[in-house]
Design an enzyme around this catalytic site. Structure first.
Site, PDB file in Angstrom:
ATOM      1  N   ILE A  65     -15.405  -4.949   6.440  1.00 10.93           N
ATOM      2  CA  ILE A  65     -14.558  -4.671   7.601  1.00 10.93           C
ATOM      3  C   ILE A  65     -13.643  -5.878   7.825  1.00 10.93           C
ATOM      4  O   ILE A  65     -13.831  -6.663   8.764  1.00 10.93           O
ATOM      5  CB  ILE A  65     -15.400  -4.377   8.863  1.00 10.93           C
ATOM      6  CG1 ILE A  65     -16.461  -3.304   8.576  1.00 10.93           C
ATOM      7  CG2 ILE A  65     -14.495  -3.926  10.008  1.00 10.93           C
ATOM      8  CD1 ILE A  65     -17.405  -3.049   9.735  1.00 10.93           C
ATOM      9  N   PRO A  66     -12.653  -6.044   6.947  1.00 12.60           N
ATOM     10  CA  PRO A  66     -11.722  -7.156   7.137  1.00 12.60           C
ATOM     11  C   PRO A  66     -10.965  -6.960   8.456  1.00 12.60           C
ATOM     12  O   PRO A  66     -10.616  -5.833   8.806  1.00 12.60           O
ATOM     13  CB  PRO A  66     -10.771  -7.063   5.943  1.00 12.60           C
ATOM     14  CG  PRO A  66     -11.259  -5.969   5.086  1.00 12.60           C
ATOM     15  CD  PRO A  66     -12.313  -5.225   5.810  1.00 12.60           C
ATOM     16  N   HIS A  67     -10.745  -8.031   9.173  1.00  4.91           N
ATOM     17  CA  HIS A  67     -10.031  -7.910  10.427  1.00  4.91           C
ATOM     18  C   HIS A  67      -9.326  -9.212  10.766  1.00  4.91           C
ATOM     19  O   HIS A  67      -9.678 -10.277  10.256  1.00  4.91           O
ATOM     20  CB  HIS A  67     -10.956  -7.487  11.577  1.00  4.91           C
ATOM     21  CG  HIS A  67     -12.166  -8.346  11.730  1.00  4.91           C
ATOM     22  ND1 HIS A  67     -13.284  -8.206  10.937  1.00  4.91           N
ATOM     23  CD2 HIS A  67     -12.443  -9.354  12.584  1.00  4.91           C
ATOM     24  CE1 HIS A  67     -14.199  -9.094  11.302  1.00  4.91           C
ATOM     25  NE2 HIS A  67     -13.703  -9.802  12.297  1.00  4.91           N
ATOM     26  N   GLY A  68      -8.312  -9.084  11.583  1.00  4.67           N
ATOM     27  CA  GLY A  68      -7.556 -10.249  11.996  1.00  4.67           C
ATOM     28  C   GLY A  68      -6.863  -9.994  13.315  1.00  4.67           C
ATOM     29  O   GLY A  68      -6.712  -8.846  13.737  1.00  4.67           O
TER      30      GLY A  68
END
Length: 151
Positions: A65-68
């Site tokens: 769950i890549p997030h930024g």
């Protein structure tokens, strides 16, 4: 927040080519930038890479769950992809990843960000959901399964 409120068909892509962590993050950033013209691919990629430097967003069992966070944006951007082949992603269980649900949130939406991440993790953590996503043969089918599975 329900997945159907986050995802759009143009940000849901099945069988994306990718052989590296950076390559997958670039693909995710490109998909998001094409769908949301107010954010650049570079800005999106930088947000993901900055978060990955803290620790991997690979949560195990072939899922990440890549997030930024994005400055000066008010819209949440979500991207769901599966990859043609699992990719080494420094996941907590050291297993390669083939399901990626990326999330970009406005800098000032911290509480909503955490709740949304929890909802995504719960959805992807369900073995039945993950299995169904892996079996998808088209982006349309991937979108349908992701958005129809929540009540």
């Amino acid at each position: 927040m329900k997945l159907e409120q986050l995802l759009s068909p143009d940000c849901t892509v099945c069988a994306v080519p990718g052989t590296s962590k950076k390559g997958v993050l670039q693909q995710i950033s490109r998909i998001a930038a094409n769908a949301f013209k107010n954010a650049t691919e570079k800005e999106l990629l930088n947000a993901l890479v900055a978060r990955e430097k803290l620790s991997s967003t690979g949560i195990g069992k072939g899922i990440a769950i890549p997030h930024g966070r994005l400055l000066d944006h008010q819209q949440i951007i979500a991207v769901l992809i599966t990859t043609e082949q699992p990719v080494s992603f420094d996941a907590i269980d050291d297993q390669p990843v083939d399901i990626f649900f990326a999330l970009f949130v406005p800098e000032d939406h911290c509480q909503q960000h955490l709740q949304t991440l929890a909802a995504i993790a719960a959805f992807l953590g369900d073995k039945t959901n993950a299995k169904r996503l892996r079996k998808c043969k088209s982006s349309e089918q991937l979108f349908e399964i992701a958005t129809a599975s929540q009540d």
